[in-house]
Scaffold this active site. Structure first.
Site, PDB file in Angstrom:
ATOM      1  N   GLY A   1       5.694   3.420   0.583  1.00  0.00           N
ATOM      2  CA  GLY A   1       6.468   4.358  -0.230  1.00  0.00           C
ATOM      3  C   GLY A   1       6.023   4.323  -1.668  1.00  0.00           C
TER       4      GLY A   1
ATOM      5  CB  SER B   1      -0.881   0.015   1.245  1.00  0.00           C
ATOM      6  OG  SER B   1      -0.093   0.353   2.368  1.00  0.00           O
ATOM      7  CE  LYS B   2      -1.940   6.758  -2.599  1.00  0.00           C
ATOM      8  NZ  LYS B   2      -3.310   6.180  -2.546  1.00  0.00           N
ATOM      9  NE  ARG B   3       0.300   0.594   6.064  1.00  0.00           N
ATOM     10  CZ  ARG B   3       1.077  -0.455   6.219  1.00  0.00           C
ATOM     11  NH1 ARG B   3       2.243  -0.346   6.813  1.00  0.00           N
ATOM     12  NH2 ARG B   3       0.701  -1.644   5.801  1.00  0.00           N
TER      13      ARG B   3
END
Ligand code: GLU
Length: 464
Positions: free
Chosen positions: A248, A244-246
């Site tokens: 990076g 996910s976006k977490r």
């Protein structure tokens, strides 16, 4: 044998992310492997979430990765007439029917089923059956159109990744294929497209496994040949959680921004869930020759940033210096650094590439070669000691006439070090600080050769 025709069918609701790029790569490679066609289809029927910017971002990502399509892009929103036409045929053939159940009725049905701990599903009240009398259609109410899913038997397929999957038709209710306003629904459009586009192999993320039995039933009702399905397992982040976006960089173009080469990203993605023995490093061409569906793993693939960085450095080192220089030059320019008046950029990249694993870290390291050195007073105080000044002055005097080759410069350094009875770093460190303003640099003789006599002489003036 049916010609191989694969497709990538993204919904333009965001960037081309790593998972989508891997799906695109596998679909593309399969078509290339078998001399087939790769089709790009934009599934933009979710008008609330689809944007032209997202379409562009997907096209940009595909272009950057050089995943070229042979047909398309086809846009589902431009195919509405075709979907409506197929629906009319299905109504006429009796494989679809009008349903007038209201929202309130559906809510009541759901509440009833939930109270009985049953799976909520449409109960077929408007489904035409032999010997069944349907209620008269209510006036002034537009119906939805439902697919008449088979009631008996199973729907099964041999998934090229997951093996045989079988679902009882009794588990599937009659899917709405057109809303009351006439717009066709997602699963239906996919079927018409895969049919019209002659898709032989559907390679897609396994978040679509649940759609497949419904799509197969619809395709069969249309008299279409059912393609081979290959559902790719998801990709987990470095930490084992769903990517996910977490984590990076999730957009492919962000890898470009961060200085990754498309060659490296392609090689990296190829190994995310597919393998060819122990091979880790292979070209796009080699990948096309090797790629098959048999060696896709059914288990989730885990992202490994260190491995991507390692591959990236490998591909950077493989690039001819002229090519690497061409890729770094605009990145330097974006930082206001123009290289034409400075040392040879080709030589500079060749010297620094061993110390950098992205184009950005390489760019960062090279900036010092194109700016006047500006060592801090701390560094100067630490390395430019009184002990070393006579040797530096000696070096300075000799450097103005030395042959400008790396071996001659190296020999001079060695000679001065010997003459003044110093250890090599005693001379190398102050030279690094004076020339580049830092202590971490490639070998000092190579740096001197790169910077050129004038720059070196000017920097050495500082010791006077
Ligand atoms: N549009 C779907 C998605 O972006 C893909 C559908 C398919 O491949 O069948 O997830």
């Amino acid at each position: 044998m049916k010609p191989v025709r694969t497709r990538f069918a993204p919904s333009p609701t965001g960037f081309l992310h790593i998972g989508g790029a891997r799906t695109a790569l596998f679909s593309w490679a399969y078509a290339r492997r078998h001399g087939g066609q790769f089709i790009l289809r934009i599934e933009d029927t979710d008008v609330a979430r689809s944007t032209p910017e997202a379409v562009q971002a997907i096209l940009d990502g595909m272009t950057w990765l050089e995943l070229t399509h042979d047909e398309g892009p086809f846009y589902q929103m431009q195919r509405m007439d075709r979907y409506k036409e197929v629906i009319q045929h299905m109504l006429a053939a009796g494989t679809a029917y009008h349903c007038y159940t209201t929202r309130e009725e559906l809510d009541a049905l759901r509440a009833e089923q939930e109270a009985k701990k049953e799976k909520p599903r449409y109960d077929g009240r408007w489904r035409p059956e032999a010997g069944k009398t349907l209620p008269p259609p209510p006036a002034n109410q537009a119906p939805v159109i439902r697919f008449k899913n088979p009631k008996e038997g199973v729907v099964a397929w041999n998934d090229a990744v997951k093996g045989r999957i079988e679902i009882a038709n009794a588990e599937l209710d009659d899917l709405i294929i057109a809303r009351a306003d006439g717009t066709p629904t997602y699963n239906f459009c996919v079927c018409v497209d895969d049919w019209d586009m002659g898709i032989s192999h559907v390679i897609r993320g396994d978040d679509h496994v649940n759609n497949t039995p419904r799509q197969i039933n619809i395709l069969q009702a249309l008299g279409a040949e059912v393609p081979t399905y290959a559902h790719l397992s998801m990709i987990l982040g470095d930490d084992g959680a769903k990517l996910s976006k977490r984590h990076g960089a999730v957009s492919v173009m962000q890898y470009d921004d961060e200085g990754f080469l498309p060659e490296a990203v392609i090689n990296y993605l190829a190994r995310l869930g597919w393998s060819h023995g122990d091979d880790e490093v292979f070209s796009r061409k080699q990948f096309i020759e090797w790629f098959d569906l048999d060696h896709i793993t059914a288990s989730a693939a885990q992202f490994n940033t260190d491995k991507l960085l390692w591959l990236n450095q490998h591909y950077m080192k493989q690039l001819p210096a002229t090519e690497l220089a061409a890729r770094v030059k605009p990145r330097l320019a974006a930082r206001g650094i123009h290289t034409d008046a400075g040392p040879s950029l080709e030589k500079a990249v060749a010297l620094y590439v061993d110390r950098s694993n992205t184009l950005n870290t390489l760019t960062e390291a090279l900036t010092a070669c194109y700016q006047p050195a500006n060592p801090t007073s701390e560094l100067l105080a630490q390395h430019l000691t009184d002990e070393i000044r006579p040797a530096l002055a000696d070096f300075s005097a000799r450097i103005s006439t030395v042959d400008w080759t790396q071996p001659a410069i190296a020999a001079l350094i060695k000679e001065i070090v010997g003459k003044h009875a110093l250890k090599m770093p005693k001379l190398a460190m102050p030279l690094r600080v004076l020339l580049l303003g830092q202590t971490q640099t490639p070998s000092v003789d190579a740096v001197i050769e790169l910077l050129g006599r004038q720059r070196v002489l000017a920097a050495l003036q500082k010791i006077a």
